[in-house]
Enzyme design. Structure first.
Site, PDB file in Angstrom:
ATOM      1  N   ASN A  84      -9.568   3.844 -45.144  1.00  0.00           N
ATOM      2  CA  ASN A  84      -8.980   5.094 -44.636  1.00  0.00           C
ATOM      3  C   ASN A  84      -7.455   4.939 -44.573  1.00  0.00           C
ATOM      4  O   ASN A  84      -6.950   4.043 -43.891  1.00  0.00           O
ATOM      5  CB  ASN A  84      -9.565   5.378 -43.247  1.00  0.00           C
ATOM      6  CG  ASN A  84      -9.046   6.670 -42.668  1.00  0.00           C
ATOM      7  OD1 ASN A  84      -7.849   6.920 -42.688  1.00  0.00           O
ATOM      8  ND2 ASN A  84      -9.934   7.485 -42.143  1.00  0.00           N
TER       9      ASN A  84
ATOM     10  N   HIS B 203      -3.308   6.541 -41.724  1.00  0.00           N
ATOM     11  CA  HIS B 203      -2.185   6.016 -40.936  1.00  0.00           C
ATOM     12  C   HIS B 203      -0.945   5.752 -41.783  1.00  0.00           C
ATOM     13  O   HIS B 203       0.163   5.696 -41.254  1.00  0.00           O
ATOM     14  CB  HIS B 203      -2.607   4.779 -40.146  1.00  0.00           C
ATOM     15  CG  HIS B 203      -3.636   5.129 -39.116  1.00  0.00           C
ATOM     16  ND1 HIS B 203      -3.325   5.851 -37.991  1.00  0.00           N
ATOM     17  CD2 HIS B 203      -4.967   4.939 -39.091  1.00  0.00           C
ATOM     18  CE1 HIS B 203      -4.422   6.061 -37.296  1.00  0.00           C
ATOM     19  NE2 HIS B 203      -5.436   5.519 -37.938  1.00  0.00           N
TER      20      HIS B 203
ATOM     21  N   HIS C  35      -8.621  11.987 -43.956  1.00  0.00           N
ATOM     22  CA  HIS C  35      -9.032  13.071 -43.061  1.00  0.00           C
ATOM     23  C   HIS C  35      -7.930  14.126 -43.103  1.00  0.00           C
ATOM     24  O   HIS C  35      -6.820  13.884 -42.618  1.00  0.00           O
ATOM     25  CB  HIS C  35      -9.214  12.511 -41.645  1.00  0.00           C
ATOM     26  CG  HIS C  35      -9.711  13.510 -40.651  1.00  0.00           C
ATOM     27  ND1 HIS C  35      -9.991  13.174 -39.347  1.00  0.00           N
ATOM     28  CD2 HIS C  35      -9.992  14.833 -40.741  1.00  0.00           C
ATOM     29  CE1 HIS C  35     -10.406  14.241 -38.690  1.00  0.00           C
ATOM     30  NE2 HIS C  35     -10.406  15.274 -39.514  1.00  0.00           N
TER      31      HIS C  35
ATOM     32  N   ARG D  88      -6.635  17.014 -41.493  1.00  0.00           N
ATOM     33  CA  ARG D  88      -6.850  17.691 -40.205  1.00  0.00           C
ATOM     34  C   ARG D  88      -6.234  19.068 -40.222  1.00  0.00           C
ATOM     35  O   ARG D  88      -5.265  19.325 -40.942  1.00  0.00           O
ATOM     36  CB  ARG D  88      -6.220  16.863 -39.065  1.00  0.00           C
ATOM     37  CG  ARG D  88      -6.874  15.526 -38.846  1.00  0.00           C
ATOM     38  CD  ARG D  88      -6.284  14.840 -37.625  1.00  0.00           C
ATOM     39  NE  ARG D  88      -6.811  15.409 -36.403  1.00  0.00           N
ATOM     40  CZ  ARG D  88      -7.733  14.823 -35.647  1.00  0.00           C
ATOM     41  NH1 ARG D  88      -8.209  13.649 -35.952  1.00  0.00           N
ATOM     42  NH2 ARG D  88      -8.172  15.404 -34.554  1.00  0.00           N
TER      43      ARG D  88
ATOM     44  N   ARG E 181      -1.471  16.520 -39.200  1.00  0.00           N
ATOM     45  CA  ARG E 181      -0.600  15.514 -38.556  1.00  0.00           C
ATOM     46  C   ARG E 181      -0.364  14.292 -39.441  1.00  0.00           C
ATOM     47  O   ARG E 181       0.583  13.566 -39.237  1.00  0.00           O
ATOM     48  CB  ARG E 181      -1.178  15.095 -37.199  1.00  0.00           C
ATOM     49  CG  ARG E 181      -2.438  14.299 -37.306  1.00  0.00           C
ATOM     50  CD  ARG E 181      -2.883  13.789 -35.958  1.00  0.00           C
ATOM     51  NE  ARG E 181      -3.441  14.848 -35.128  1.00  0.00           N
ATOM     52  CZ  ARG E 181      -4.266  14.605 -34.114  1.00  0.00           C
ATOM     53  NH1 ARG E 181      -4.571  13.371 -33.790  1.00  0.00           N
ATOM     54  NH2 ARG E 181      -4.753  15.594 -33.397  1.00  0.00           N
TER      55      ARG E 181
ATOM     56  N   GLU F 131     -12.813  13.456 -45.172  1.00  0.00           N
ATOM     57  CA  GLU F 131     -13.308  13.813 -43.833  1.00  0.00           C
ATOM     58  C   GLU F 131     -12.695  15.146 -43.452  1.00  0.00           C
ATOM     59  O   GLU F 131     -11.476  15.345 -43.620  1.00  0.00           O
ATOM     60  CB  GLU F 131     -12.855  12.775 -42.802  1.00  0.00           C
ATOM     61  CG  GLU F 131     -13.485  11.438 -42.960  1.00  0.00           C
ATOM     62  CD  GLU F 131     -12.896  10.451 -41.953  1.00  0.00           C
ATOM     63  OE1 GLU F 131     -12.075  10.860 -41.103  1.00  0.00           O
ATOM     64  OE2 GLU F 131     -13.248   9.286 -42.039  1.00  0.00           O
TER      65      GLU F 131
ATOM     66  N   THR G 130     -10.631  10.883 -34.011  1.00  0.00           N
ATOM     67  CA  THR G 130     -11.974  11.437 -33.819  1.00  0.00           C
ATOM     68  C   THR G 130     -12.655  10.716 -32.657  1.00  0.00           C
ATOM     69  O   THR G 130     -12.711   9.493 -32.628  1.00  0.00           O
ATOM     70  CB  THR G 130     -12.793  11.254 -35.115  1.00  0.00           C
ATOM     71  OG1 THR G 130     -11.969  11.630 -36.216  1.00  0.00           O
ATOM     72  CG2 THR G 130     -14.035  12.096 -35.101  1.00  0.00           C
TER      73      THR G 130
ATOM     74  N   GLU H  31     -22.859   9.116 -41.376  1.00  0.00           N
ATOM     75  CA  GLU H  31     -21.972   7.987 -41.050  1.00  0.00           C
ATOM     76  C   GLU H  31     -22.126   7.743 -39.562  1.00  0.00           C
ATOM     77  O   GLU H  31     -21.837   8.637 -38.744  1.00  0.00           O
ATOM     78  CB  GLU H  31     -20.510   8.302 -41.396  1.00  0.00           C
ATOM     79  CG  GLU H  31     -19.599   7.141 -40.990  1.00  0.00           C
ATOM     80  CD  GLU H  31     -18.144   7.301 -41.431  1.00  0.00           C
ATOM     81  OE1 GLU H  31     -17.891   7.936 -42.475  1.00  0.00           O
ATOM     82  OE2 GLU H  31     -17.274   6.792 -40.705  1.00  0.00           O
TER      83      GLU H  31
ATOM     84  N   HIS I 105     -15.423   3.647 -37.630  1.00  0.00           N
ATOM     85  CA  HIS I 105     -14.541   4.044 -36.531  1.00  0.00           C
ATOM     86  C   HIS I 105     -14.325   2.898 -35.557  1.00  0.00           C
ATOM     87  O   HIS I 105     -15.278   2.363 -35.007  1.00  0.00           O
ATOM     88  CB  HIS I 105     -15.019   5.282 -35.776  1.00  0.00           C
ATOM     89  CG  HIS I 105     -13.846   6.024 -35.173  1.00  0.00           C
ATOM     90  ND1 HIS I 105     -13.261   5.653 -33.992  1.00  0.00           N
ATOM     91  CD2 HIS I 105     -13.123   7.063 -35.641  1.00  0.00           C
ATOM     92  CE1 HIS I 105     -12.236   6.449 -33.755  1.00  0.00           C
ATOM     93  NE2 HIS I 105     -12.128   7.313 -34.736  1.00  0.00           N
TER      94      HIS I 105
END
Ligand code: PXP
Length: 245
Positions: free
Chosen positions: A7, A10, A43, A45, A49, A70, A101, A151, A190
């Protein structure tokens, strides 16, 4: 063998902190693939962000492995997903005020709405996975709405104190068995870290782990010294003018 989805949200988070063009998640996705990532997860969003639509569009073109998007179950996201056709969609709950999340979807409470959403995505030929807590009723409801994948949320295990870790681990292990018995294929993720991933990676039946924050943190830790060295070298030994034109 369990595969690894990296992922890269970040990376985009650092870029958005300055609203500039580095670090570029597209470039980092390619490096993650060179390192052995079996897939790239992003992801997108609602509040944008970190990952931007531009990232989704370019990654769709450039990544060599699999793109897992996602997203929340909204009309805006549905339109974007149908347009870009990622290799997998993972539906997640989304709240604006959360830092990340916070838990799995409540499939039981939103079964009808989610079934309509899932049908639209599956009939476009895109596999869909639901991010759920390892709770039997949620897994049964996932199976009822005909998804092929779930998941399992490992965040509660990851955050648990050493006293509760064994219990939270056994919930995930039993969740995997339950999901497989329902005919579901299973990913998990996660909050996993270099310290807590091993027990989860040892569970038979999990096909892919999606891991982000700890890998990006580690990349900083092992890359910062070299990055400072490079900057120091430029400052110590600048080329002579002219610099421009
Ligand atoms: N799986 C899902 C569904 C997520 O929402 C996230 C965070 O975006 C991850 C995995 C990766 O979590 P982490 O960054 O804590 O490894």
């Amino acid at each position: 063998m369990t595969s690894l989805g990296v992922n890269i949200d970040h990376v985009a988070g650092v870029r958005q902190a300055r609203m500039t063009n580095e670090p570029d998640p597209v470039q980092m996705a390619s490096l993650a693939e060179l390192g052995g990532a079996d897939g790239i997860t992003i992801h997108l969003r609602e509040d944008r962000r970190h990952i931007q639509e531009r990232d989704l569009v370019i990654l769709r073109e450039t990544i060599k492995t699999r793109l897992n998007l996602e997203m929340a179950a909204t009309q805006e996201m549905l339109d974007l997903a149908l347009k870009t056709k990622p290799d997998m969609i993972t539906l997640v709950p989304e709240k604006r005020e959360e830092i990340t999340t916070e838990g799995g979807l409540d499939i039981v409470a939103n079964k009808e709405k989610l079934k309509i959403f899932v049908d639209k995505i599956q009939s476009a030929g895109i596999p869909i996975s639901l991010f759920v807590d390892p709770i039997f009723s949620q897994l049964e409801a996932s199976s009822d709405i005909s998804v092929r994948w779930v998941e399992l949320h490992t965040g509660t295990y990851a955050l648990s104190s050493w006293k509760n870790q064994a219990l939270e681990f056994s919930k995930i292990k039993e969740g995997v068995i339950k999901a497989r018995n329902l005919g579901l294929r299973v990913n998990a993720g996660h909050g996993l870290t270099y310290q807590n991933v091993e027990p989860i990676a040892s569970i038979q039946g999990i096909e892919e782990l999606n891991i982000g924050h700890t890998i990006i943190s580690r990349a900083l830790a092992i890359g910062l010294q070299e990055a400072v060295k490079e900057m120091k070298e430029i400052i110590r030994n600048p080329r002579q003018e002219p610099f421009f034109g």
